[in-house]
Design a protein around this motif. Structure first.
Motif, PDB file in Angstrom:
ATOM      1  N   TYR A  61       0.786  -1.235   0.000  1.00  0.00           N
ATOM      2  CA  TYR A  61       0.000   0.000   0.000  1.00  0.00           C
ATOM      3  C   TYR A  61       0.823   1.293   0.000  1.00  0.00           C
ATOM      4  CZ  TYR A  61      -4.774  -1.816   0.284  1.00  0.00           C
ATOM      5  OH  TYR A  61      -5.967  -2.398  -0.013  1.00  0.00           O
ATOM      6  N   PRO A  62       1.986   1.349   0.676  1.00  0.00           N
ATOM      7  CA  PRO A  62       2.688   2.643   0.731  1.00  0.00           C
ATOM      8  C   PRO A  62       2.956   3.263  -0.647  1.00  0.00           C
ATOM      9  CG  PRO A  62       3.580   1.190   2.390  1.00  0.00           C
ATOM     10  CD  PRO A  62       2.600   0.379   1.587  1.00  0.00           C
ATOM     11  N   GLU A  63       3.312   2.438  -1.661  1.00  0.00           N
ATOM     12  CA  GLU A  63       3.549   2.976  -3.002  1.00  0.00           C
ATOM     13  C   GLU A  63       2.271   3.621  -3.559  1.00  0.00           C
ATOM     14  OE1 GLU A  63       4.519  -0.008  -5.917  1.00  0.00           O
ATOM     15  OE2 GLU A  63       4.804   1.469  -7.520  1.00  0.00           O
ATOM     16  N   LEU A  64       1.145   2.941  -3.340  1.00  0.00           N
ATOM     17  CA  LEU A  64      -0.143   3.481  -3.791  1.00  0.00           C
ATOM     18  C   LEU A  64      -0.484   4.759  -3.023  1.00  0.00           C
ATOM     19  CD1 LEU A  64      -2.998   3.427  -5.060  1.00  0.00           C
ATOM     20  CD2 LEU A  64      -3.609   1.641  -3.436  1.00  0.00           C
ATOM     21  N   LEU A  65      -0.299   4.738  -1.690  1.00  0.00           N
ATOM     22  CA  LEU A  65      -0.667   5.898  -0.860  1.00  0.00           C
ATOM     23  C   LEU A  65       0.184   7.123  -1.202  1.00  0.00           C
ATOM     24  CD1 LEU A  65      -1.289   4.115   2.558  1.00  0.00           C
ATOM     25  CD2 LEU A  65      -2.999   5.055   0.997  1.00  0.00           C
ATOM     26  N   ARG A  66       1.460   6.889  -1.556  1.00  0.00           N
ATOM     27  CA  ARG A  66       2.318   8.020  -1.962  1.00  0.00           C
ATOM     28  C   ARG A  66       1.750   8.720  -3.189  1.00  0.00           C
ATOM     29  NH1 ARG A  66       6.703   5.092  -0.316  1.00  0.00           N
ATOM     30  NH2 ARG A  66       6.920   4.043  -2.322  1.00  0.00           N
ATOM     31  N   LEU A  67       1.278   7.938  -4.157  1.00  0.00           N
ATOM     32  CA  LEU A  67       0.729   8.529  -5.380  1.00  0.00           C
ATOM     33  C   LEU A  67      -0.596   9.234  -5.104  1.00  0.00           C
ATOM     34  CD1 LEU A  67       1.602   5.619  -7.836  1.00  0.00           C
ATOM     35  CD2 LEU A  67       2.644   7.900  -7.772  1.00  0.00           C
ATOM     36  N   VAL A  68      -1.353   8.729  -4.096  1.00  0.00           N
ATOM     37  CA  VAL A  68      -2.623   9.364  -3.740  1.00  0.00           C
ATOM     38  C   VAL A  68      -2.357  10.691  -3.032  1.00  0.00           C
ATOM     39  CG1 VAL A  68      -4.721   9.174  -2.337  1.00  0.00           C
ATOM     40  CG2 VAL A  68      -3.892   7.183  -3.636  1.00  0.00           C
ATOM     41  N   THR A  69      -1.434  10.702  -2.058  1.00  0.00           N
ATOM     42  CA  THR A  69      -1.192  11.958  -1.319  1.00  0.00           C
ATOM     43  C   THR A  69      -0.488  12.981  -2.219  1.00  0.00           C
ATOM     44  OG1 THR A  69       0.780  10.952  -0.350  1.00  0.00           O
ATOM     45  CG2 THR A  69      -1.170  10.990   1.010  1.00  0.00           C
ATOM     46  N   ALA A  70       0.235  12.508  -3.243  1.00  0.00           N
ATOM     47  CA  ALA A  70       0.869  13.439  -4.188  1.00  0.00           C
ATOM     48  C   ALA A  70      -0.141  13.993  -5.189  1.00  0.00           C
ATOM     49  CB  ALA A  70       2.013  12.741  -4.922  1.00  0.00           C
ATOM     50  N   GLY A  71      -1.371  13.446  -5.187  1.00  0.00           N
ATOM     51  CA  GLY A  71      -2.401  13.934  -6.098  1.00  0.00           C
ATOM     52  C   GLY A  71      -2.305  13.342  -7.497  1.00  0.00           C
ATOM     53  N   VAL A  72      -1.387  12.390  -7.704  1.00  0.00           N
ATOM     54  CA  VAL A  72      -1.254  11.744  -9.018  1.00  0.00           C
ATOM     55  C   VAL A  72      -2.467  10.831  -9.256  1.00  0.00           C
ATOM     56  CG1 VAL A  72       0.156  10.166 -10.408  1.00  0.00           C
ATOM     57  CG2 VAL A  72       1.259  11.854  -8.908  1.00  0.00           C
ATOM     58  N   LEU A  73      -2.867  10.110  -8.199  1.00  0.00           N
ATOM     59  CA  LEU A  73      -4.075   9.279  -8.248  1.00  0.00           C
ATOM     60  C   LEU A  73      -5.115   9.915  -7.330  1.00  0.00           C
ATOM     61  CD1 LEU A  73      -2.462   5.726  -8.072  1.00  0.00           C
ATOM     62  CD2 LEU A  73      -3.265   6.967 -10.097  1.00  0.00           C
ATOM     63  N   ARG A  74      -6.365   9.964  -7.799  1.00  0.00           N
ATOM     64  CA  ARG A  74      -7.409  10.673  -7.061  1.00  0.00           C
ATOM     65  C   ARG A  74      -8.634   9.784  -6.868  1.00  0.00           C
ATOM     66  NH1 ARG A  74      -5.544  12.821 -11.216  1.00  0.00           N
ATOM     67  NH2 ARG A  74      -7.494  12.634 -12.354  1.00  0.00           N
ATOM     68  N   PRO A  75      -8.506   8.750  -5.998  1.00  0.00           N
ATOM     69  CA  PRO A  75      -9.642   7.831  -5.818  1.00  0.00           C
ATOM     70  C   PRO A  75     -10.904   8.539  -5.309  1.00  0.00           C
ATOM     71  CG  PRO A  75      -7.927   7.433  -4.166  1.00  0.00           C
ATOM     72  CD  PRO A  75      -7.351   8.372  -5.183  1.00  0.00           C
ATOM     73  N   GLY A  76     -10.731   9.667  -4.601  1.00  0.00           N
ATOM     74  CA  GLY A  76     -11.899  10.398  -4.100  1.00  0.00           C
ATOM     75  C   GLY A  76     -12.833  10.835  -5.215  1.00  0.00           C
ATOM     76  N   GLU A  77     -12.277  11.040  -6.419  1.00  0.00           N
ATOM     77  CA  GLU A  77     -13.117  11.479  -7.549  1.00  0.00           C
ATOM     78  C   GLU A  77     -14.033  10.361  -8.049  1.00  0.00           C
ATOM     79  OE1 GLU A  77     -10.886  13.317 -10.665  1.00  0.00           O
ATOM     80  OE2 GLU A  77      -9.964  14.766  -9.303  1.00  0.00           O
ATOM     81  N   LEU A  78     -13.776   9.127  -7.601  1.00  0.00           N
ATOM     82  CA  LEU A  78     -14.650   8.022  -7.998  1.00  0.00           C
ATOM     83  C   LEU A  78     -15.918   7.974  -7.151  1.00  0.00           C
ATOM     84  CD1 LEU A  78     -11.797   5.406  -8.315  1.00  0.00           C
ATOM     85  CD2 LEU A  78     -13.236   6.151 -10.212  1.00  0.00           C
ATOM     86  N   ILE A  79     -15.921   8.724  -6.035  1.00  0.00           N
ATOM     87  CA  ILE A  79     -17.090   8.720  -5.145  1.00  0.00           C
ATOM     88  C   ILE A  79     -18.178   9.584  -5.762  1.00  0.00           C
ATOM     89  CG2 ILE A  79     -17.970   9.269  -2.846  1.00  0.00           C
ATOM     90  CD1 ILE A  79     -15.065   8.979  -1.822  1.00  0.00           C
ATOM     91  N   THR A  80     -19.313   8.955  -6.074  1.00  0.00           N
ATOM     92  CA  THR A  80     -20.403   9.711  -6.679  1.00  0.00           C
ATOM     93  C   THR A  80     -21.593   9.826  -5.735  1.00  0.00           C
ATOM     94  OG1 THR A  80     -21.016   7.640  -7.761  1.00  0.00           O
ATOM     95  CG2 THR A  80     -19.831   9.241  -9.087  1.00  0.00           C
ATOM     96  N   ARG A  81     -21.542   9.099  -4.591  1.00  0.00           N
ATOM     97  CA  ARG A  81     -22.689   9.111  -3.683  1.00  0.00           C
ATOM     98  C   ARG A  81     -22.222   8.776  -2.272  1.00  0.00           C
ATOM     99  NH1 ARG A  81     -28.013   5.746  -3.464  1.00  0.00           N
ATOM    100  NH2 ARG A  81     -26.789   3.990  -4.191  1.00  0.00           N
ATOM    101  N   THR A  82     -22.746   9.483  -1.270  1.00  0.00           N
ATOM    102  CA  THR A  82     -22.456   9.182   0.132  1.00  0.00           C
ATOM    103  C   THR A  82     -23.785   9.007   0.860  1.00  0.00           C
ATOM    104  OG1 THR A  82     -20.440  10.517   0.023  1.00  0.00           O
ATOM    105  CG2 THR A  82     -21.271   9.993   2.209  1.00  0.00           C
ATOM    106  N   ILE A  83     -23.929   7.887   1.602  1.00  0.00           N
ATOM    107  CA  ILE A  83     -25.194   7.602   2.292  1.00  0.00           C
ATOM    108  C   ILE A  83     -24.913   7.182   3.733  1.00  0.00           C
ATOM    109  CG2 ILE A  83     -26.350   6.883   0.158  1.00  0.00           C
ATOM    110  CD1 ILE A  83     -25.951   3.977   0.969  1.00  0.00           C
TER     111      ILE A  83
END
Ligand SMILES: [Zn+2]
Ligand SMILES: [Zn+2]
Length: 349
Positions: A301-323
């Protein structure tokens, strides 16, 4: 605690009070701050998973805060912000000792082998092997969106798929895992061909970096989608993923490849639905590679998390609904209908 629980497969789940979980000696109790709703939860509720014995609480893609720690846990304390892979490993079998916890011989999975995260609290066993520490600036919904889908897509594209900049990558099926794969492949510098039959999914794929979007509904006859991918990529994709899990998309993915291409199977193909008729003559003639991808180990996970915190990957943009929890029964039981695209995140309080 409050939880979403079903008493029989296929019976409508309800939200009710159940006893708070207790930390096992090697595990922790996590206060769930956000948890993703995934198609695997729907399959589990339908009775497609042999590990589940009702009454049962689904939910397996979560992030939260450690609330209680078993006596044998060394690396974690109450207050730690964490997530966990959807395959929780034993830490001791030959696969685990080789570093391949994602294919552990004695896996546990909250929401499958024990009660899951559509609740205020959830248990993770073998915490020292399975917990992942969240960076301070990564919020819980985004961490939950890594879930099984984004992390699985990351391993499929980067690990198993060995994507390289400038390559053509075909993604067949643009649900949660497919859109994740599109974003990850594009971030790695690949040119992406996205295939789906839902225009909304293709719009999202384009937004996440797909160079070419193909509406599978516009093609008829065997081999037509694969021919269109080969045409769009000047002879075939270097890497192709079946991100849906159907006989048609699996075969189309393999037939989309150029010589020496790599197919990665990400979408599940339950054997009860038969096995796809793969073009093995092409596998030989083109020296194709066929690989599977099954989640991702906590240590990766650390390699993935580095890319997320650097803004290269943006999984938050996949969220289309919160319930909230109260809306989960309706959302879960209607999941076999046409999807809205993107991910639904549950915030239990
Ligand atoms: Zn193991
Ligand atoms: Zn999932």
């Amino acid at each position: 605690m409050r939880a979403v629980i079903f008493d029989e497969f296929g019976a409508r789940p309800e939200v009710r009070e159940v006893p708070d979980p207790v930390a096992p000696p090697d595990g922790v109790v996590i206060r769930v701050e956000a948890t993703g709703l995934c198609r695997s939860d729907w399959h589990g509720w339908q009775g497609h998973d042999p590990d589940i014995r009702p009454p049962h609480i689904p939910g397996h893609e979560f992030a939260g805060v450690v609330a209680a720690v078993g006596a044998g846990v060394r690396g974690w304390r109450p207050g730690d912000r964490v997530t966990a892979p959807f395959v929780c490993a034993c830490g001791q079998c030959p696969a685990c000792l080789a570093g391949d916890q994602q294919v552990c011989e004695r896996q546990t999975q909250p929401g499958f082998t024990h009660w899951g995260s559509f609740a205020e609290y959830v248990v993770v066993r073998q915490a020292d092997v399975n917990l992942v520490r969240l960076p301070d600036d990564l919020d819980h919904p985004t961490a939950a969106a890594l879930g099984c889908r984004f992390a699985t897509a990351f391993r499929a594209v980067v690990g198993q798929g060995r994507v390289a900049a400038g390559e053509w990558v075909a993604v067949h099926g643009c649900g949660g895992v497919g859109l994740s794969a599109v974003m990850i492949a594009a971030a790695c510098g690949a040119r992406v061909v996205a295939v789906d039959i839902a225009p909304g999914a293709l719009d999202l794929a384009r937004r996440f970096g797909a160079t070419v979007c193909l509406d599978g509904g516009e093609f008829s006859g065997p081999g037509a989608v694969a021919a269109a991918v080969r045409e769009a990529t000047g002879g075939g994709a270097h890497l192709s993923l079946d991100a849906l899990g159907s006989h048609a998309t699996c075969v189309a993915s393999v037939e989309s490849l150029r010589r020496r291409g790599r197919h990665v199977q990400v979408g599940l193909l339950p054997v009860a639905q038969g096995r796809p008729a793969l073009p093995m003559e092409l596998v030989i003639a083109y020296e194709l590679e066929l690989r599977g991808s099954h989640g991702m180990a906590a240590h990766a996970y650390p390699e993935l998390l580095r890319l997320v915190t650097a803004g290269v990957l943006r999984p938050g943009e996949l969220i289309t609904r919160t319930i909230g929890l109260d809306a989960v029964p309706e959302a879960l039981t209607t999941m076999d209908g046409p999807g809205a695209g993107g991910m639904c995140i549950v915030v239990p309080r």
